[in-house]
Write an enzyme that holds these catalytic residues in place. Structure first.
Site, short mmCIF file in Angstrom:
data_model
loop_
_atom_site.label_atom_id
_atom_site.label_comp_id
_atom_site.label_asym_id
_atom_site.label_seq_id
_atom_site.Cartn_x
_atom_site.Cartn_y
_atom_site.Cartn_z
N LYS A 1 15.11 -0.81 4.73
CA LYS A 1 14.58 -0.32 3.46
C LYS A 1 14.84 1.18 3.29
CE LYS A 1 11.75 0.49 -0.01
NZ LYS A 1 12.25 0.37 -1.38
N LYS B 1 8.10 10.58 0.28
CA LYS B 1 7.62 9.97 1.54
C LYS B 1 8.72 9.13 2.18
CE LYS B 1 6.17 5.98 1.18
NZ LYS B 1 5.60 4.67 0.86
N THR C 1 6.37 0.55 2.17
CA THR C 1 7.37 1.31 2.91
C THR C 1 6.63 2.30 3.79
OG1 THR C 1 8.80 1.14 0.98
CG2 THR C 1 9.47 2.70 2.69
N LEU D 1 0.84 -1.20 0.00
CA LEU D 1 0.00 0.00 0.00
C LEU D 1 0.88 1.25 0.00
CD1 LEU D 1 -2.51 -1.47 2.58
CD2 LEU D 1 -3.08 -0.84 0.21
N PRO D 2 0.31 2.38 -0.47
CA PRO D 2 1.17 3.55 -0.71
C PRO D 2 1.74 4.26 0.53
CG PRO D 2 -1.05 3.86 -1.69
CD PRO D 2 -1.04 2.54 -1.00
#
Ligand code: NAD
Length: 299
Positions: free
Chosen positions: A172, A241, A97, A67-68
């Site tokens: 990540k 983001k 992420t 998901l974003p």
């Protein structure tokens, strides 16, 4: 509706390709996405479509998410009609992420319902998702990870980096900061050369034969900047983001991120100029406009 081996929520640019690899690997799969079109495409590929996140969590014990944003993961996991209300789900591997703070918060919320949450963010882009060559960075209980390994290995090379929620996210974010920094600095260095009369394509060849080579010169410039397609497959908004989450995590842990903050600001400018939905290789266009050059081959 049938019980399936796995469920996948969020089948966008990354998730759809990862879900297809599970189906192609012989696993049965339930899928859910806010976009009906995304669900239909996967159903045509052999998946079972669900009408909500909770329905997906009713038909599989193990869920994958792609998901974003952190807020969307929180809502899908713990909000109304969310995963926590599912009757069958036992563990969730989150390939989004979202940063370590949100990972810990979602893990705590799901733990109250007896559901394990494991970080499983990925790196390697849409191409890696398609070909099963992603790096997958899992943190969480080892025995839960081991059980899902055959599925995770469909995505690429899997690393168990820790037992705590948030540790996979930190791994990540560190990787993405390096990747984004390489893209910013390669754009600046190549714009400099072009303005001095060098050929952009030849510069990339020279850099790739020398010590300046990096993921931007090896991959992003040849594929999306030099051909001027700016379509690598990662949105500027998502990159911005990730960098914000990285700088924030560094601040929380008391680690300097001075150069990283400059990289973050460069993607803020890219988002303001070209929009959150533009491809993150549009950073090269920001540098081009500023320098008054175009990064393209003279040949
Ligand atoms: P994307 O925007 O293409 O896909 C996200 C999907 O989530 C979309 O299909 C969207 O409809 C769906 N969605 C949004 N809100 C939802 C909701 N409430 N319920 C159900 N579905 C919902 O994004 P992407 O590029 O596939 O990235 C997904 C995640 O993977 C992000 O966290 C991103 O940072 C990360 N990631 C992306 C890349 C890349 O190269 N694109 C690489 C590594 C990691």
């Amino acid at each position: 509706m049938n019980v399936t081996d796995y469920a996948f929520i969020g089948i966008g640019r990354m998730g759809a390709n990862m879900a297809k690899r599970l189906l192609d690997g012989g696993f049965s799969l339930t899928v859910y996405d806010a976009s009906r079109r995304a669900v239909d495409e996967l159903v045509a590929h052999g998946a079972q479509g669900a009408a909500s996140a909770v329905e997906a969590a009713d038909y599989a014990e193990t869920l994958f998410l792609s998901l974003p944003t952190p807020e969307i993961v929180h809502a899908v996991a713990l909000g109304p009609k969310g995963i926590a209300e599912g009757s069958r789900v036992k563990q969730v591997f989150d390939c989004s992420t979202i940063g370590p703070e949100m990972a810990r918060s979602v893990a705590a919320g799901l733990a109250e319902r007896g559901i394990a949450y494991l970080d499983a963010p990925v790196s390697g882009g849409v191409g890696g998702a398609k070909n099963g060559t992603l790096a997958v960075m899992v943190s969480g209980p080892r025995e839960v990870y081991e059980r899902a390994k055959p599925a995770l290995e469909r995505f690429g090379k899997v690393f168990h980096v820790g037992t705590e929620p948030g540790q996979g996210q930190v791994m990540k974010l560190a990787n993405n900061m390096l990747s984004a920094a390489a893209l910013v600095l390669s754009s600046e260095a190549i714009a400099l050369g072009v303005k001095a009369g060098l050929d952009a394509a030849q510069m990339v060849d020279v850099i790739n034969a020398g010590t300046g080579r990096n993921s931007a010169t090896q991959d992003k410039f040849p594929r999306s900047v030099l051909p001027r397609t700016f379509d690598f497959g990662f949105a500027t908004g998502l990159c911005y983001k990730d960098l914000k989450l990285c700088v924030q995590a560094a601040e929380n842990l008391g680690v300097p991120m001075i150069a990283g903050s400059a990289v973050l600001q460069m993607f803020g400018v890219t988002q303001a100029r070209f929009g959150a939905d533009s491809d993150f290789t549009s950073i090269a266009r920001v540098v081009e406009e500023w320098a008054g050059v175009e990064i393209k081959s003279q040949a």
